[in-house]
Write an enzyme that holds these catalytic residues in place. Sequence first.
Site, PDB file in Angstrom:
ATOM      1  N   ILE A 100       0.833  -1.205   0.000  1.00 13.63           N
ATOM      2  CA  ILE A 100       0.000   0.000   0.000  1.00 13.63           C
ATOM      3  C   ILE A 100       0.869   1.257   0.000  1.00 13.63           C
ATOM      4  CG2 ILE A 100      -0.247   0.169   2.511  1.00 13.63           C
ATOM      5  CD1 ILE A 100      -2.962   0.892  -0.156  1.00 13.63           C
ATOM      6  N   SER A 137      11.699   0.636   7.548  1.00  9.33           N
ATOM      7  CA  SER A 137      11.195  -0.670   7.152  1.00  9.33           C
ATOM      8  C   SER A 137      12.294  -1.705   7.323  1.00  9.33           C
ATOM      9  CB  SER A 137      10.724  -0.646   5.690  1.00  9.33           C
ATOM     10  OG  SER A 137      10.330  -1.931   5.255  1.00  9.33           O
ATOM     11  N   ARG A 138      11.895  -2.910   7.639  1.00 12.74           N
ATOM     12  CA  ARG A 138      12.882  -3.998   7.741  1.00 12.74           C
ATOM     13  C   ARG A 138      13.362  -4.443   6.375  1.00 12.74           C
ATOM     14  NH1 ARG A 138       9.735  -8.307  11.305  1.00 12.74           N
ATOM     15  NH2 ARG A 138       8.082  -7.520   9.946  1.00 12.74           N
ATOM     16  N   LYS A 157      -5.565   3.088   7.658  1.00 13.04           N
ATOM     17  CA  LYS A 157      -6.745   2.431   8.232  1.00 13.04           C
ATOM     18  C   LYS A 157      -6.461   0.950   8.509  1.00 13.04           C
ATOM     19  CE  LYS A 157      -8.076  -0.269   4.705  1.00 13.04           C
ATOM     20  NZ  LYS A 157      -8.419  -1.695   4.743  1.00 13.04           N
ATOM     21  N   ASP A 199     -10.937  -6.222   7.104  1.00 17.07           N
ATOM     22  CA  ASP A 199      -9.900  -5.325   6.605  1.00 17.07           C
ATOM     23  C   ASP A 199     -10.400  -4.570   5.372  1.00 17.07           C
ATOM     24  OD1 ASP A 199      -6.817  -4.566   6.484  1.00 17.07           O
ATOM     25  OD2 ASP A 199      -7.399  -5.176   4.466  1.00 17.07           O
TER      26      ASP A 199
END
Length: 307
Positions: free
Chosen positions: A11, A33-34, A87, A165
Amino acid sequence: MEIALVGIGKIAVDQHIPAISDNPDWELAATVSRHGTVKGVPAFTDFDTMLEERPEIRVVSLCLPPVPRFDYAQKAILAGRHVMLEKPPGATLSECHTLEALARKHRVSLYATWHSRQADKVAAAKDWLSDRRLRKLAIRWREDVRQWHPGQDWVFEAGGLGVFDPGINALSILTEILPVPVHLTGAELHFPENRDTPIAAQCAFHHPDGAEVTMDLDWLEPGTPTWTIEAETDTGHMLLENGGGTLTIDGQTHDARPGLSGEYPRLYAQMAELVASGGIDMDLAPLCHVADAFLLGRRIAAPRFDW
């Protein structure tokens, strides 16, 4: 304004990064971020390190799954940063209330985003329903989880919401377009035997004027997704399709556009306004409906689900 984007997944890549890049109010100054990175943007793998080393970045956008998001949001607020939440804004209502209280205490902006409310024809649907008596409204939100969340086990783990979701997108539109509030009265939730969250759901709602309001969610719909809200009123019929991108009233279709057209750019424009004014937008109505579904829902066993 400089902004840090946390969680470089699908996303973020598809929507957040283009929306930030195209908005003159924003500069993507860091990512956390990993695994994911953005070419030309300083990348961190640890959030605490980013907060410590980049104090000039005043805004943080969190694109993490809902369960770990609270810890990140709390750290950001305590560090004096404004926070934008993908969200749903949290895994529970309680943690969302806690974040809002914390943001007010530290005088930073906090934004619970609902991207589907920004779909192209949602405002027109709201205007059309505003002075009509509703008789019936039916939500049908059906898609293939393998297409939209391929291999993402977190959506089936506790706190991942399962079929809610995507379903919460429909609820965010519902709570935006109806002129009066509704509340959930019952639900049937279909849980695969090997998963913690439902893969399908049917819900019913109380409307103060007696209108029939229902919702049908399915995460095993093959082919083209169905994202529709259909309403019958005393003076006409409305069909909102494509996740809010297409509006048909009494058989006449108005400017069909992709459901995500303009949604995330409008979210980032709104965040810029909130930061400029010191505002907070933490509308939790869609998440309340989901919580009520889990409280009232009757559990129905479904076949196991494997990718």
